[in-house]
Design a protein around this motif. Structure first.
Motif, PDB file in Angstrom:
ATOM      1  N   LYS A   1      21.724   5.889   2.310  1.00 22.92           N
ATOM      2  CA  LYS A   1      22.901   5.728   3.244  1.00 22.92           C
ATOM      3  C   LYS A   1      23.098   4.334   2.981  1.00 22.92           C
ATOM      4  O   LYS A   1      24.451   3.682   2.491  1.00 22.92           O
ATOM      5  CB  LYS A   1      22.059   6.088   5.201  1.00 22.92           C
ATOM      6  N   LEU A   2      21.680   3.125   2.854  1.00 23.62           N
ATOM      7  CA  LEU A   2      22.066   1.891   2.129  1.00 23.62           C
ATOM      8  C   LEU A   2      22.738   1.735   0.398  1.00 23.62           C
ATOM      9  O   LEU A   2      23.902   1.212   0.011  1.00 23.62           O
ATOM     10  CB  LEU A   2      21.005   0.811   2.365  1.00 23.62           C
ATOM     11  N   SER A   3      22.356   2.745   0.416  1.00 25.15           N
ATOM     12  CA  SER A   3      22.486   2.350  -1.358  1.00 25.15           C
ATOM     13  C   SER A   3      24.118   3.107  -2.118  1.00 25.15           C
ATOM     14  O   SER A   3      24.598   2.714  -2.184  1.00 25.15           O
ATOM     15  CB  SER A   3      21.672   4.368  -1.725  1.00 25.15           C
ATOM     16  N   LYS A   4      24.572   3.622  -0.399  1.00 22.83           N
ATOM     17  CA  LYS A   4      26.174   4.406  -0.489  1.00 22.83           C
ATOM     18  C   LYS A   4      26.498   2.987  -0.220  1.00 22.83           C
ATOM     19  O   LYS A   4      27.450   2.632  -0.095  1.00 22.83           O
ATOM     20  CB  LYS A   4      26.228   5.468   0.046  1.00 22.83           C
ATOM     21  N   LEU A   5      26.182   2.653   1.264  1.00 19.65           N
ATOM     22  CA  LEU A   5      26.462   1.455   1.416  1.00 19.65           C
ATOM     23  C   LEU A   5      27.438   0.425   0.742  1.00 19.65           C
ATOM     24  O   LEU A   5      27.911  -0.558   0.788  1.00 19.65           O
ATOM     25  CB  LEU A   5      26.216   1.115   3.079  1.00 19.65           C
TER      26      LEU A   5
ATOM     27  N   LYS B   1      21.795   0.984  -6.131  1.00 13.71           N
ATOM     28  CA  LYS B   1      20.325   2.347  -5.573  1.00 13.71           C
ATOM     29  C   LYS B   1      19.765   1.291  -4.509  1.00 13.71           C
ATOM     30  O   LYS B   1      19.365  -0.182  -5.385  1.00 13.71           O
ATOM     31  CB  LYS B   1      19.731   2.570  -7.421  1.00 13.71           C
ATOM     32  N   VAL B   2      19.027   1.891  -4.133  1.00 17.53           N
ATOM     33  CA  VAL B   2      17.904   0.588  -2.926  1.00 17.53           C
ATOM     34  C   VAL B   2      16.870   2.128  -2.876  1.00 17.53           C
ATOM     35  O   VAL B   2      16.592   3.311  -2.513  1.00 17.53           O
ATOM     36  CB  VAL B   2      17.935   1.236  -1.413  1.00 17.53           C
TER      37      VAL B   2
ATOM     38  N   LYS C   1      24.718  -1.187   8.488  1.00 15.58           N
ATOM     39  CA  LYS C   1      26.559  -2.201   8.475  1.00 15.58           C
ATOM     40  C   LYS C   1      25.895  -3.697   8.856  1.00 15.58           C
ATOM     41  O   LYS C   1      26.617  -4.576   8.342  1.00 15.58           O
ATOM     42  CB  LYS C   1      27.612  -2.058   8.840  1.00 15.58           C
ATOM     43  N   ALA C   2      25.603  -3.834   9.891  1.00 15.01           N
ATOM     44  CA  ALA C   2      25.120  -5.238  10.427  1.00 15.01           C
ATOM     45  C   ALA C   2      24.211  -6.009   9.586  1.00 15.01           C
ATOM     46  O   ALA C   2      24.254  -7.466   9.912  1.00 15.01           O
ATOM     47  CB  ALA C   2      24.583  -5.146  12.146  1.00 15.01           C
ATOM     48  N   SER C   3      23.753  -5.296   8.691  1.00 11.97           N
ATOM     49  CA  SER C   3      22.574  -6.058   7.357  1.00 11.97           C
ATOM     50  C   SER C   3      23.309  -6.396   6.735  1.00 11.97           C
ATOM     51  O   SER C   3      22.406  -6.555   5.747  1.00 11.97           O
ATOM     52  CB  SER C   3      21.007  -5.153   7.410  1.00 11.97           C
ATOM     53  N   LEU C   4      24.165  -6.199   6.372  1.00 12.56           N
ATOM     54  CA  LEU C   4      24.839  -5.791   4.452  1.00 12.56           C
ATOM     55  C   LEU C   4      25.189  -7.124   4.213  1.00 12.56           C
ATOM     56  O   LEU C   4      25.006  -7.847   3.219  1.00 12.56           O
ATOM     57  CB  LEU C   4      25.545  -4.748   4.347  1.00 12.56           C
TER      58      LEU C   4
END
Ligand code: AMP
Length: 394
Positions: free
Chosen positions: A79-83, A87-88, A37-40
């Motif tokens: 997980k990143l794709s969802k956040l 698509k990642v 989350k901190a990277s978003l």
């Protein structure tokens, strides 16, 4: 001042962002998403500006081939794709044709995550030893390099220092925020300024003490490290942690800064380090030979409160006790509660103290919780951080 991601025109550019996705994963399930989350913010900004986003991170330590299965970044991509709600694309390579083709066919705003940079450690520790060819190769995949991994900023690795050597570079929002917040602890901190130190080892804190002792009004000593200080002050500490080679150092510090350094006055001890063990509340001088000091006692937290209540700046590194076990959590919990209720600017640095703040639900009541344990200490020690120094100046 370092350049940030905002100082670059990103549209259509291949932007390599070094993130810190070193998250706990068990059986493919991510147990704590804080770092993701901190990277978003940085990733979202790069996409918004039309960049082709190439993400790099390490995960765990890779010593054997078997470690590769355990430490793949695939679950992070999912997980990143969802956040991100985008698509990642995960590339299960750290180099090679498949990776290069994927990057060369990216459209603006696409996101690619490359496999764990430490897979390169299997051969001559190429990532961790900053192999020059590896840094150069990764740099060749992009146009701009953004370092947003504060947790590894004190390491000279190919994926930070190496890449930055060969590309225009900047820092991301996470690193910018860390620097801004931690700098407030070194450059003209508001006083009264109190530092709480804890955790297991004096040796790990010597650099921070050296750099901050003249800036802080008080240093409160807790955790396992307190016992080397108590021993140096002439008290019996039973079977508690003690670094014999640091007793003299502690003695000298106590002599020189008698009114600045505050030691515990009561201790929670036990004969075993386990749940449901019998505990004893001991004043100094009462600890028996077979007892281990595992937390600060209630009288100590009362004393510490007096040093914390009217502070304007508080920095805390290292838990006050063996907080992983219930019988020894009170000191850490009480200190969290005290600092959460002050009006001070409060900073927690260090993996374990940050974890305690999260476990006991004080995360939102602290001004800044650093994402880097060793990195925040290295920064506060005033150590040379080559991976940060290399970043282009404005
Ligand atoms: P550090 O990595 O040096 O910050 O130390 C963190 C660890 O210190 C945590 O795992 C704590 O459980 C441990 N710790 C804190 N207080 C004590 C203590 N009195 N005795 C032994 N370990 C402790």
């Amino acid at each position: 001042m370092k350049k940030t991601i905002k100082d670059y025109e990103l549209n259509g550019k291949k932007v390599i962002i070094r993130c810190d996705f070193n998250v706990p994963i068990e059986n493919g399930i991510i147990k704590d998403e804080t770092r993701l989350k901190a990277s978003l913010k940085t990733i979202r900004y790069a996409r918004k500006m039309g960049a082709k986003v190439i993400l790099l991170s390490h995960l765990g330590r890779i010593k054997t081939k078997e470690d590769k299965q355990k430490y793949t970044l695939k679950p992070v991509a999912e997980k990143l794709s969802k956040l991100l709600r985008k698509k990642v694309t995960f590339i299960n390579q750290t180099r090679g044709e498949k990776l290069e083709t994927a990057i060369n066919t990216m459209k603006n705003k696409d996101v690619i995550l490359i496999e764990n940079t430490r897979f390169e450690d299997l051969e001559d520790k190429k990532e961790s030893n900053n192999d020059e060819m590896l840094g150069k190769y990764w740099a060749s995949l992009g146009d701009i390099f953004i370092n947003d991994a504060f947790g590894t900023i004190h390491r000279n690795h190919a994926s930070n220092l190496g890449i930055a050597t060969h590309l225009p570079s900047g820092i991301g929002f996470l690193v910018e925020n860390e620097i801004k917040n931690l700098t407030k602890l070194i450059d003209n901190p508001k006083t009264p300024y109190t530092i709480i130190l804890g955790g297991s080892k004096v040796a790990d804190k010597i650099g921070v003490i050296a750099n901050l002792i003249n800036k802080a009004d008080y240093i409160l000593i807790s955790g396992g490290m307190a016992f080397t200080f108590l021993k140096a002050a002439g008290f019996s500490i039973g079977s508690s942690l003690c670094e014999k080679d640091k007793i003299n150092y502690c003695k000298n510090l106590l002599d020189k800064y008698e009114s600045k350094i505050v030691l515990p006055i009561d201790i929670i001890t036990a004969k075993d380090i386990k749940e449901n063990t019998k505990t004893y509340e001991r004043f100094l001088g009462e600890i028996e030979e077979d007892e281990i000091g595992l937390d600060i006692g209630p009288k100590t937290t009362e004393v510490f409160k007096q040093y914390l209540d009217d502070c304007k700046t508080i920095f805390w590194n290292g838990p006050a006790g063996y907080f992983e076990l219930k019988p020894f959590q009170n000191g850490t919990k009480t200190l969290l509660n005290i600092i959460a209720n002050t009006k001070a600017y409060t900073v927690i640095g260090g993996g374990d103290t940050a974890r305690a703040a999260a476990d006991f639900n004080y995360q939102d009541k602290i001004s800044h919780i650093s994402t880097g344990g060793g990195a925040s200490l290295a920064f506060l020690e005033g150590k040379k951080l080559e991976a940060l120094d290399i970043i282009d100046e404005k």
